[in-house]
Write an enzyme that holds these catalytic residues in place. Structure first.
Site, mmCIF file in Angstrom:
data_model
loop_
_atom_site.group_PDB
_atom_site.id
_atom_site.type_symbol
_atom_site.label_atom_id
_atom_site.label_comp_id
_atom_site.label_asym_id
_atom_site.label_seq_id
_atom_site.Cartn_x
_atom_site.Cartn_y
_atom_site.Cartn_z
ATOM 1 N N CYS A 152 39.683 21.323 48.433
ATOM 2 C CA CYS A 152 38.714 21.973 47.555
ATOM 3 C C CYS A 152 39.385 22.876 46.539
ATOM 4 O O CYS A 152 38.935 23.010 45.403
ATOM 5 C CB CYS A 152 37.695 22.749 48.364
ATOM 6 S SG CYS A 152 38.392 24.074 49.355
ATOM 7 N N HIS A 299 36.424 28.411 51.225
ATOM 8 C CA HIS A 299 36.171 27.325 50.284
ATOM 9 C C HIS A 299 36.421 27.814 48.869
ATOM 10 O O HIS A 299 36.232 28.998 48.566
ATOM 11 C CB HIS A 299 34.713 26.885 50.443
ATOM 12 C CG HIS A 299 34.377 25.555 49.841
ATOM 13 N ND1 HIS A 299 35.177 24.443 49.957
ATOM 14 C CD2 HIS A 299 33.296 25.158 49.110
ATOM 15 C CE1 HIS A 299 34.602 23.427 49.338
ATOM 16 N NE2 HIS A 299 33.473 23.836 48.810
ATOM 17 N N ASN A 318 30.262 22.554 43.125
ATOM 18 C CA ASN A 318 30.988 22.286 44.355
ATOM 19 C C ASN A 318 31.825 21.011 44.201
ATOM 20 O O ASN A 318 31.772 20.350 43.163
ATOM 21 C CB ASN A 318 29.986 22.153 45.509
ATOM 22 C CG ASN A 318 30.600 22.445 46.861
ATOM 23 O OD1 ASN A 318 31.804 22.583 47.009
ATOM 24 N ND2 ASN A 318 29.756 22.536 47.877
#
Length: 380
Positions: A152, A299, A318
């Site tokens: 990520c 994250h 995202n």
């Protein structure tokens, strides 16, 4: 897919229909999200069916509450929350995504000041001089998908680079997330041990600055999402140059005003968040980080805008693909006085391996204001 709709929920800048999933079954889920299984005749796993049905019950119960956000069945709805977090955020094994924290002790003192002094905290939350809204989502054409790799941090970098490059050039830039994932050094194991096991936006930006260029997705396609493996760096000097950057800037930690001002002025910014409660998010303005455990930053994502009128929120892109959330986005609620929680597990999303595990305060819904950075001098 057919399911009943019980309400229309007006939230900030969008109106979304809240699904009840009356009559929705596991077979319908498989037809929608696992069509390959049906084509090959593979028999469904009873344990997966049980997990799906438990998640579906959670979704139905939540959506019946009339909250400001709703849940939906997505492609991950037959996974347990623990499985999902291990693959798609980075708890204990991947995508530990805050700063390199070479100034850990100073950062801890700043964060503690937020918890101690309400007056001091308010200085970092004054948004009265800012534009009422900003929206750079059009500069990033596609919500990329990290797949089953804890990369990520690389996708937060890729999305942010793309947005900034498109703003600077007016072009539709394509970049290689695989180059970032496979080639970024991480000798101190900051945010993880590198690649699919985690790193940081700052490391990615530092690497691209020193390497001299980031190539295109076509020249160096992303494979780690399907293999789950970082892979060795296969960059070739003859590959086309998608963009260059001239370094990066870290914004002051837990400073809402500075972060929103940079988004309004400059474009997308990479931010670190505690995403453990995002698993089944479907739409609306999210206010689900409510417990003391919801401050563990795990994250990295990209902030593309915000809205101060009505129900204030920040808009986050995202890296779980377009089928998740609002076409790959989530809106996180903002408050007049932002919540402060404690990240009690810095090595799940913050610290380098050689740094002490010192808890520190994070500010904002899911700690969204805790750590942010953006690239400088981006050229397509």
């Amino acid at each position: 897919m057919r399911f009943a709709v019980v309400a229309a929920m007006a939230v900030a800048a969008a109106t979304a229909s809240v699904p009840t999933y009356d009559g929705y079954t596991y077979d319908m889920f498989l037809a929608e999200h696992r069509p390959a299984m049906l084509l090959t005749g593979e028999k469904p796993c009873p344990a997966r069916k049980a997990v799906f049905e438990a998640n579906l019950a959670t979704i139905k119960a939540h959506n019946a509450q009339g909250r400001s956000w709703f849940m939906k069945v997505n492609e991950h709805a037959d996974m347990t929350e623990e499985e999902f977090l291990a693959f798609y955020t980075g708890l204990d094994k991947s995508s530990r995504n805050q700063a390199r924290l070479t100034t850990t002790r100073a950062a801890t003192r700043i964060h503690n000041d937020f918890a101690i002094s309400f007056k001091a905290r308010r200085q970092y939350e004054d948004v009265s001089a800012l534009p009422v809204s900003a929206d750079w989502s059009s500069t990033i054409k596609t919500a990329l998908n990290q797949g089953q790799c804890g990369s990520c941090w690389a996708f937060a970098a890729a999305h942010t680079f793309i947005g900034r490059a498109n703003i600077a050039s007016g072009k539709d830039v394509s970049v290689s997330a695989q180059q970032i994932t496979s080639c970024t050094p991480n000798p101190r194991k900051c945010g993880g041990s590198g690649g699919c096991q985690g790193a940081t936006f700052q490391l990615a930006a530092d690497y691209i600055t020193k390497e001299g260029f980031l190539t295109t997705a076509e020249a160096y396609p992303y494979t780690s999402g399907s293999t789950g493996s970082t892979g060795s760096c296969k960059l070739d000097a003859s590959m086309p140059r998608a963009l260059t950057i001239g370094g990066y800037t870290e914004l002051p930690k837990n400073n809402k005003t500075a972060l929103l001002a940079e988004v309004a002025k400059g474009g997308p910014v990479s931010v670190s968040v505690a995403a453990s409660k995002w698993f089944l998010y479907g739409g609306g303005v999210f206010d689900g980080c409510t417990s003391s455990k919801d401050g563990i930053v795990n994250h990295a994502v990209t902030m593309t805008g915000y809205q101060l009128e009505g129900t204030p929120y920040v808009s986050i892109l995202n890296s779980w693909g377009k089928s998740w959330g609002e076409n790959g986005y989530i809106r996180l609620k903002m408050y007049d006085s932002e919540p402060v929680t404690s990240d009690t597990s810095p090595h799940s999303g913050a610290a380098c391996a050689d740094e002490p595990s010192v808890p520190y305060d994070v500010v904002g819904e899911c700690g969204v204001f805790s750590d942010s950075a953006f690239p400088e001098d981006v050229k397509a």
